[in-house]
Enzyme design. Structure first.
Site, PDB file in Angstrom:
ATOM      1  N   GLU A 194       0.787  -1.245   0.000  1.00 14.82           N
ATOM      2  CA  GLU A 194       0.000   0.000   0.000  1.00 14.82           C
ATOM      3  C   GLU A 194       0.822   1.301   0.000  1.00 14.82           C
ATOM      4  O   GLU A 194       0.730   2.090   0.941  1.00 14.82           O
ATOM      5  CB  GLU A 194      -1.034   0.010   1.148  1.00 14.82           C
ATOM      6  N   GLU A 404      -5.737  -7.914   1.538  1.00 18.33           N
ATOM      7  CA  GLU A 404      -6.149  -7.798   2.941  1.00 18.33           C
ATOM      8  C   GLU A 404      -7.612  -7.411   2.981  1.00 18.33           C
ATOM      9  O   GLU A 404      -8.039  -6.497   2.266  1.00 18.33           O
ATOM     10  CB  GLU A 404      -5.349  -6.707   3.680  1.00 18.33           C
TER      11      GLU A 404
END
Ligand SMILES: *[C@@H]1O[C@H](CO)[C@@H](O)[C@H](O)[C@H]1NC(C)=O
Ligand SMILES: *[C@@H]1O[C@H](CO)[C@@H](O)[C@H](O)[C@H]1NC(C)=O
Ligand SMILES: *[C@@H]1O[C@H](CO)[C@@H](O)[C@H](O)[C@H]1NC(C)=O
Ligand SMILES: *[C@@H]1O[C@H](CO)[C@@H](O)[C@H](O)[C@H]1NC(C)=O
Ligand SMILES: *[C@@H]1O[C@H](CO)[C@@H](O)[C@H](O)[C@H]1NC(C)=O
Ligand SMILES: *[C@@H]1O[C@H](CO)[C@@H](O)[C@H](O)[C@H]1NC(C)=O
Ligand SMILES: *[C@@H]1O[C@H](CO)[C@@H](O)[C@H](O)[C@H]1NC(C)=O
Length: 517
Positions: A194, A404
């Site tokens: 990320e 995730e």
């Protein structure tokens, strides 16, 4: 095992046959066989969050170690964490029992190559070889991330880490070691976890390591940093380092190893605060700033025009050669997704001369729940569908792994984590709906396999399928209800359990059980 869990398990088994009777929406009623045969289901963790052994066998600190030890770790640190450095065999056994196809974890750069450059640490090499071999010999695919908020502190000290072009060479050398040593067994590589929120949290707001920011933009004050341009610079170097690693893989390893290299992005549901043209336009800008920032260079070799207009010279320019290297440098995109935000127009911020990333976007993210408190996330599976629709229609429908997704509960909450079961059931169902609507999703990983040391909560919350008893010196693991639920799902059961669990709670279990035997 707690009696409650046992009862629920019995009930789940009974439910295999009967549950469709109770199902109300399509999200709740599906089974694994509804997914494509090669669709991968797994779960994940990351190095600093679970490994422990922070000062053992030659590992040196990462920026996350320094952050936690400087008092920003929410009362904890990763020195011991879940001690998976010593308990990996036992944990892989739990993965086998859960029925995972795949396990997503990250490598601690400073364990493998202490201080970031120079010789490989044989003990670090041995640990990751052991873990990978243990997974492979149990039929579990390793999916490996190279950087998860844990740049070696030595590189931060030497040249300010991601703010320097020097990081490109060092990150590429580190990846080279990983491909050379593990690439015969590891086929799925993610370069940086990320980078969009890493850049914002770490260089604009001061919320995450290396915790840099400048007034008035800091959420946690810091003596170092410049929120107006460092987020753009860090993300730029991440894109260059990422693409350099992809290039290396394609040139040197792809032919023998046949693997795939991608990058992951933090995503969220985007809701206009009011149903006005201004707020809807702000939502579009948020999409561009959070996703287009990374995706447009990967697709077209340059930043979105609106970002270049609003950030001016503070957003770095790609040279022609860099642009060509960045363009197309991914085999898949990892999606990290938990929750949703309200968005409101903030275009007045564009009138000010001193602007950070948020001001440049002319939009404000308003948390619908306090993301820094240990509250549970709202169950909003449409939000993940919307993200997948965005990647399908705006960003070329790339192969996607949901890297995730999971529910946060207080770490002392009951093992009977009904809210996590509801969350997973709804979101996995939404992935199925998106798949059926043409999304190119290849896999799904529950965050997290076990309760871990979390960036924004420390040990106060847990996302795990397995609870880790932190009062027990042995750090014993216990399955939560969600682990049992995932196990049943992975073994082929239909998943419509929500109503069922509620029935169990008003003790209709016995009578139901009888009627289905
Ligand atoms: C890492 O850097 C520190 C500080 O410069 C130094 O003391 C240590 O010896 C280095 N460790 C390794 C393994 O190179
Ligand atoms: C941050 O960088 C900008 C652009 O280089 C510069 O104008 C500004 O003075 C810097 N601010 C701080 C606090 O250093
Ligand atoms: C978020 O936006 C919705 C409308 O889209 C509104 O109903 C709700 O009150 C907002 N929530 C907050 C916390 O402002
Ligand atoms: C910002 O600029 C726009 C036009 O450029 C103007 O309409 C608006 O009133 C300005 N806002 C503030 C707070 O000055
Ligand atoms: C969990 O911990 C919090 C904070 O320490 C406390 O307020 C709460 O009562 C605890 N809950 C349970 C179920 O033990
Ligand atoms: C399904 O895909 C079509 C075409 O992209 C789109 O118009 C529609 O909104 C999608 N449906 C959902 C529920 O995302
Ligand atoms: C998986 O399902 C099969 C039959 O569907 C059953 O025989 C087996 O015991 C189940 N395994 C687990 C671990 O629940």
């Amino acid at each position: 095992m707690e009696p409650q869990i046992y009862l629920t398990l019995v009930f789940l088994l009974v439910l295999n046959l009967s549950v469709w009777v109770f199902s109300t929406t399509h999200h709740n009623d599906y089974s694994r066989s509804d997914f494509p045969v090669h669709f991968v289901f797994g779960s994940g963790t990351s190095a600093y969050q679970v490994e422990g052994a922070a000062n053992e066998d030659g590992r040196t600190p990462s920026i996350w170690d320094s952050f936690a030890h400087a008092g920003f770790g929410h009362g904890g640190n990763g020195d011991v964490a879940c001690d998976t450095y010593h308990k990996y065999k036992e944990d892989v056994q739990l993965m086998v029992e859960t029925g995972l196809d795949a396990f997503r974890f990250s490598i601690s750069w400073s364990r493998l190559i202490p201080n970031g450059t120079g010789p490989v640490n044989p003990k670090g090499l041995q640990y990751y070889n052991n873990l990978i071999n243990q997974l492979i010999s149990n039929g579990i695919q390793p999916h490996v991330t190279l950087h998860n908020y844990d740049l070696p502190q030595a590189l931060e000290d030497d040249y300010e880490g991601w703010l320097s072009r020097d990081v490109i060479k060092d990150f590429t050398n580190y990846a080279d070691v990983c491909f050379r040593e593990f690439g015969d067994r590891v086929k799925y590589w993610t370069t940086v976890n990320e980078p969009n929120v890493f850049a914002i949290g770490s260089y604009d707001q001061g919320l995450s390591p290396p915790k840099r920011c400048s007034p008035p933009f800091c959420i946690i004050t810091s003596s170092k940093g410049n929120s107006t341009f460092e987020p753009y610079l860090a993300a730029h170097h991440i894109l260059l380092a990422h693409s350099s690693v992809v290039r290396l893989y394609r040139r040197k390893y792809k032919k023998q190893q046949h693997g795939f290299v991608g990058i992951s992005l933090y995503t969220f549901g985007i809701v206009p605060q009011t149903n006005t043209e201004k707020d809807r336009a702000a939502c579009e800008r948020i999409r561009t700033f959070y996703y287009g920032w990374i995706m447009e260079p990967l697709l077209h070799g340059d930043y979105p025009n609106s970002m270049k207009e609003n950030a001016g010279t503070r957003i770095p320019a790609f040279t022609t050669r860099e642009s060509e290297q960045v363009k197309g440098s991914y085999d898949f995109i990892g999606i990290i997704h938990y929750s949703k935000f309200n968005v409101s127009d903030d275009s007045d911020a564009l009138n000010t001369t001193l602007r950070d990333f948020s001001a440049d976007s002319g939009a404000k993210l308003l948390a619908v729940q306090d993301i820094l408190a240990d509250e549970e996330y709202p169950v909003a599976p449409w939000a993940l569908q919307e993200v997948l629709e965005t990647f399908k229609t705006l960003y070329g429908n790339p192969p996607i792994f949901i890297h995730e997704n999971g529910q946060r509960t207080a770490s002392n909450a009951s093992l009977d984590d009904v809210s996590r079961v509801e969350y997973l059931q709804a979101y996995i169902g939404s992935v199925l709906d998106s798949l059926r609507n043409g999304s190119n999703v290849k896999g799904y990983f529950v965050w997290s396999f076990m309760d871990a040391y979390e960036l924004v909560d420390g040990y106060k919350s847990g996302f795990g399928l397995y609870y880790v008893d932190r009062n027990d010196p042995e750090l014993r693991r216990y399955p939560k209800l969600s682990a049992e639920w995932y196990k049943q799902f992975l073994n082929g059961s239909r998943t419509s359990l929500v109503g069922a669990i509620e029935l169990e709670e008003d003790s209709s279990l016995a009578s139901l059980g009888h009627s289905f035997q």
